[in-house]
Scaffold this active site. Structure first.
Site, PDB file in Angstrom:
ATOM      1  N   ASP A  77       0.843  -1.192   0.000  1.00  9.61           N
ATOM      2  CA  ASP A  77       0.000   0.000   0.000  1.00  9.61           C
ATOM      3  C   ASP A  77       0.882   1.246   0.000  1.00  9.61           C
ATOM      4  O   ASP A  77       2.105   1.155   0.026  1.00  9.61           O
ATOM      5  CB  ASP A  77      -0.957  -0.007   1.191  1.00  9.61           C
ATOM      6  CG  ASP A  77      -0.223  -0.034   2.530  1.00  9.61           C
ATOM      7  OD1 ASP A  77       1.022  -0.085   2.543  1.00  9.61           O
ATOM      8  OD2 ASP A  77      -0.899  -0.014   3.564  1.00  9.61           O
ATOM      9  N   ASP A  89      -8.257  -7.733   0.930  1.00 17.07           N
ATOM     10  CA  ASP A  89      -7.232  -7.773   1.973  1.00 17.07           C
ATOM     11  C   ASP A  89      -7.824  -7.288   3.279  1.00 17.07           C
ATOM     12  O   ASP A  89      -8.709  -6.430   3.295  1.00 17.07           O
ATOM     13  CB  ASP A  89      -6.021  -6.902   1.605  1.00 17.07           C
ATOM     14  CG  ASP A  89      -6.305  -5.421   1.797  1.00 17.07           C
ATOM     15  OD1 ASP A  89      -6.029  -4.889   2.884  1.00 17.07           O
ATOM     16  OD2 ASP A  89      -6.840  -4.791   0.857  1.00 17.07           O
TER      17      ASP A  89
END
Length: 334
Positions: A50, A243
């Site tokens: 991320d 996720d």
């Protein structure tokens, strides 16, 4: 908590690594010197990172804020997010207090050093309860940051894919504008981010509206959602990947996800003399090698192995869920 090779054996296809924590420790330079995350961790399967933005903005509200407050003896806010400007957020490291500015460019440069297969542009994460004008300005800021992230990425591709992050909270007009703007740029896929509603009902309503607007040629990832029911109900809308720390956090807190017994609170005395596999329907390492009674003993004895085994089993459980869903898709049953 769990050796990633055990997670691979369980069937974990895509591993999510946290840029924020890796930026602070051991640092992207160390990982780059090792040859990137794949060589550093000895992982051959795909990795996604991320931008670091989720954790940074959670310093002010959300999961990281709550976690740090729980660790604070005085239960006082750590106040680690110092400022947010056009350049990006400025925050203090919870490890050593140093000040860090996370610009879109620095986020991408960090992810280049980490060497993940899929990377995410920097975006702002506003809270669920925010007025519409503030939400609109946040979406526009995220768009500018994402465009800058993409420009930085395109300067040095390194065989990495970058997913755009669609924002707008539960405001459908803002979500549509976010889709229109970001899908006109040369990203490689879509991640649905931001506030996804106060409950599953709002999430599914949002997905029902949003997913028909997305390009069919791009893979679609749903950020931060990975409980079983949400997955099963989101896949028919066209969501490809998910996720969440949900399965591993549940394991660390003493909860097993099973088909044969439902949700198991392993500390309960009812499991003290249950000398049978954790899940009779599971062929994973934990179920093949350990009983509920043994895991109950480990948990009551405060053995670190307990949390590791519970976590590994939950990873296996969710991988089995995803495997079943893929098989149903291939059989035209979903």
């Amino acid at each position: 908590m769990v050796d990633q090779r055990r997670a691979d054996e369980a069937g974990l296809e895509l591993l999510f690594c946290n840029t924020y924590h890796l930026l602070l420790q051991p640092g992207p330079e160390v990982i780059a010197e090792a040859g990137g995350l794949h060589r550093y961790m000895q992982r051959t399967r795909p990795i996604i990172t991320d931008s670091g933005g989720f954790q940074v903005f959670s310093l002010a509200h959300g999961s990281v804020f709550d976690e740090l407050n729980m660790k604070s003896r005085k239960n006082a806010s750590p106040n680690l997010l110092l400022a947010v400007s056009e350049d990006g957020p400025v925050f203090r490291s919870y490890r050593d207090g140093r000040m860090i500015e996370l610009t879109p460019e620095r986020s991408v440069q960090t992810q280049k050093k980490l060497g993940a297969d899929i990377i995410i542009p920097l975006d702002e994460l506003p809270p669920y309860h925010i007025d519409r004008e503030a939400l609109k300005q946040s979406v526009l800021l995220s768009h500018r940051w994402e465009a800058r992230s993409l420009r930085e990425h395109l300067r040095d591709l390194r065989q990495q894919a970058m997913f755009a992050v669609i924002h707008g909270g539960i405001d459908r007009e803002l979500r549509q504008k976010s889709v229109e703007y970001l899908t006109a740029l040369p990203f490689d896929g879509i991640a649905i981010g931001g506030s996804l509603g106060k409950d599953r009902s709002e999430l599914l309503s949002l997905l029902e509206f949003l997913t028909p607007l997305l390009p069919k040629k791009w893979p679609t990832h749903l950020l931060g959602i990975a409980d079983e029911e949400s997955i099963r109900r989101a896949v028919p809308f066209g969501i490809d990947s998910f996720d969440s720390c949900y399965p591993t956090r549940a394991g660390r807190h003493g909860t097993l996800l099973t088909r044969s017994h439902g949700r198991v609170q392993i500390k309960s005395r009812k499991w003290e003399r249950v000398f049978e596999p954790v899940d009779t329907t599971c062929d994973g390492f934990v179920s093949k090698n350990h009983t509920l009674a043994y895991l109950h003993h480990l948990w009551r004895a405060h053995e670190p192995l307990a949390a590791a085994l519970l976590t590994l089993h939950n990873i296996q459980y969710m991988c089995d869920v995803m495997r079943e869903i893929r098989e149903r898709i291939l059989a035209d049953d979903l």
